[in-house]
Design an enzyme around this catalytic site. Structure first.
Site, PDB file in Angstrom:
ATOM      1  N   GLY A 207      -7.006   4.913  -5.207  1.00 36.61           N
ATOM      2  CA  GLY A 207      -6.705   3.701  -5.968  1.00 36.61           C
ATOM      3  C   GLY A 207      -7.773   2.640  -5.797  1.00 36.61           C
TER       4      GLY A 207
ATOM      5  N   SER B  40     -10.072   1.352  -7.968  1.00 37.78           N
ATOM      6  CA  SER B  40     -10.694   0.707  -9.131  1.00 37.78           C
ATOM      7  C   SER B  40     -10.159  -0.694  -9.422  1.00 37.78           C
ATOM      8  CB  SER B  40     -10.508   1.577 -10.383  1.00 37.78           C
ATOM      9  OG  SER B  40      -9.138   1.702 -10.707  1.00 37.78           O
ATOM     10  N   ARG B  41      -9.212  -1.185  -8.601  1.00 32.35           N
ATOM     11  CA  ARG B  41      -8.692  -2.534  -8.843  1.00 32.35           C
ATOM     12  C   ARG B  41      -8.052  -3.068  -7.573  1.00 32.35           C
ATOM     13  NH1 ARG B  41      -3.043  -2.382 -10.150  1.00 32.35           N
ATOM     14  NH2 ARG B  41      -2.269  -0.252 -10.291  1.00 32.35           N
TER      15      ARG B  41
ATOM     16  N   ASN C 171      -4.577   3.948  -0.332  1.00 28.02           N
ATOM     17  CA  ASN C 171      -4.270   2.651  -0.923  1.00 28.02           C
ATOM     18  C   ASN C 171      -3.498   2.754  -2.232  1.00 28.02           C
ATOM     19  OD1 ASN C 171      -4.843  -0.345  -1.646  1.00 28.02           O
ATOM     20  ND2 ASN C 171      -5.737   0.830  -3.337  1.00 28.02           N
TER      21      ASN C 171
ATOM     22  N   SER D  59       3.091  -2.404   3.079  1.00 29.11           N
ATOM     23  CA  SER D  59       3.381  -3.748   2.565  1.00 29.11           C
ATOM     24  C   SER D  59       4.350  -4.419   3.527  1.00 29.11           C
ATOM     25  CB  SER D  59       4.020  -3.664   1.176  1.00 29.11           C
ATOM     26  OG  SER D  59       4.561  -4.922   0.794  1.00 29.11           O
TER      27      SER D  59
ATOM     28  N   TYR E  43      10.199   0.939  -4.066  1.00 23.38           N
ATOM     29  CA  TYR E  43       8.922   0.526  -3.475  1.00 23.38           C
ATOM     30  C   TYR E  43       9.071   0.270  -1.970  1.00 23.38           C
ATOM     31  CZ  TYR E  43       4.561  -2.185  -3.019  1.00 23.38           C
ATOM     32  OH  TYR E  43       3.324  -2.662  -2.643  1.00 23.38           O
TER      33      TYR E  43
ATOM     34  N   ALA F  55      11.403   1.449   0.070  1.00 27.49           N
ATOM     35  CA  ALA F  55      11.669   2.710   0.769  1.00 27.49           C
ATOM     36  C   ALA F  55      10.376   3.471   1.016  1.00 27.49           C
ATOM     37  CB  ALA F  55      12.644   3.565  -0.041  1.00 27.49           C
ATOM     38  N   ALA F  56       9.508   3.487   0.009  1.00 31.70           N
ATOM     39  CA  ALA F  56       8.229   4.179   0.150  1.00 31.70           C
ATOM     40  C   ALA F  56       7.349   3.496   1.194  1.00 31.70           C
ATOM     41  CB  ALA F  56       7.510   4.231  -1.194  1.00 31.70           C
ATOM     42  N   LYS F  57       7.245   2.170   1.138  1.00 30.21           N
ATOM     43  CA  LYS F  57       6.361   1.447   2.044  1.00 30.21           C
ATOM     44  C   LYS F  57       6.875   1.474   3.479  1.00 30.21           C
ATOM     45  CE  LYS F  57       3.119   0.306  -0.833  1.00 30.21           C
ATOM     46  NZ  LYS F  57       1.777   0.915  -0.713  1.00 30.21           N
TER      47      LYS F  57
END
Length: 250
Positions: free
Chosen positions: A14, A16-17, A92, A144, A157, A159-161
């Site tokens: 990730g 490119s931004r 990332n 995060s 989000y 749960a994933a982080k």
């Protein structure tokens, strides 16, 4: 700037931004050979690649879907074929599909978990054998602060982080005997394209609760990535560092 990553090969997902772009720029500026992924915006990725290479960097962007095992394998095979090693992996890449739980579709749940958590698993798994044979490596996972605090409307989000934080600790224990260090960064409110979509009222409400009263810049997160990837952090593993202006101090 000191070229402390000269001769090192880094993979940044990730890139490119936002935070990822900041990480690519920082590692390249310090001498790393950087392979970065993008998912959809080829034009932006190529522009960054050309810019950094024109000023002495060594950067290559590769299209990849990190939620797909075959795509991740192809990515890492390409890096090994071209560079013969992987010293640094920065996980990332991420996405959001926010919704209240009662309205959240299974697809919204799966998409975010597959990119933000399964993608970290796949990328780490794909580099482990190479790093073990090298008997060294640095893996930095981007989580995060909501992985600590929770956040309404972001159950998928969060749960994933939160999973990334636990995954980091487990992997650090598994790989420590091979001198592979695994750490995590939990950014708070960072000035990126994503946060620019907030209204001014939403932005001000965030800033009011941050002790430093400002958002982070992507390069301030990248600085911590560079520290953890460097020899200065050779006795740090299994840790999660919050880069959040003091928001989650406890």
């Amino acid at each position: 700037m000191d070229k402390r990553f000269s001769g090192k090969v880094a993979v940044v997902t990730g890139g490119s931004r936002g935070i990822g772009e900041g990480i690519v720029r920082r590692l390249a500026s310090e001498g790393a050979r950087v392979f970065a992924t993008y998912n959809s915006n080829a034009e932006k990725a190529l522009a960054i690649e050309n810019e950094l290479n024109s000023i002495g960097g060594t950067v290559r962007f590769i299209a990849a879907d990190i939620s797909n095992e075959e795509s991740v394998k192809n990515l890492m095979d390409t890096v090994i074929n071209e560079a013969e090693r992987i010293d640094i992996l920065v996980n990332n890449a991420g996405m959001t599909k926010d919704n209240l739980l009662m309205r959240m579709s299974v697809q919204e749940w799966d998409d975010v978990i597959n990119t933000n958590l399964k993608g970290v698993f796949l990328c780490c798994k794909a580099v482990t054998r190479t790093m073990m044979s090298q008997r060294h490596g640095k893996i930095i996972n981007i989580s995060s602060i909501v992985g600590f605090t929770g956040n309404a409307g972001q159950a998928n989000y969060v749960a994933a982080k939160a999973g990334v934080i636990g995954f980091t600790k487990s992997l650090a224990k598994e790989l420590s005997s091979r001198n592979i260090l695994v750490n995590c960064i939990a950014p708070g409110y960072v000035e990126t394209d994503m946060t620019q979509k907030l209204t001014e009222q939403q932005r001000q409400s965030f800033l009011e609760i941050i002790p430093l009263k400002r958002a982070a810049k992507a390069d301030e997160v990248a600085s911590v990535v560079a520290f953890l990837a460097s020899d200065d952090a050779n006795y740090i593993t299994g840790q999660t560092i919050a880069v959040d202006g003091g928001l989650t101090m406890y």
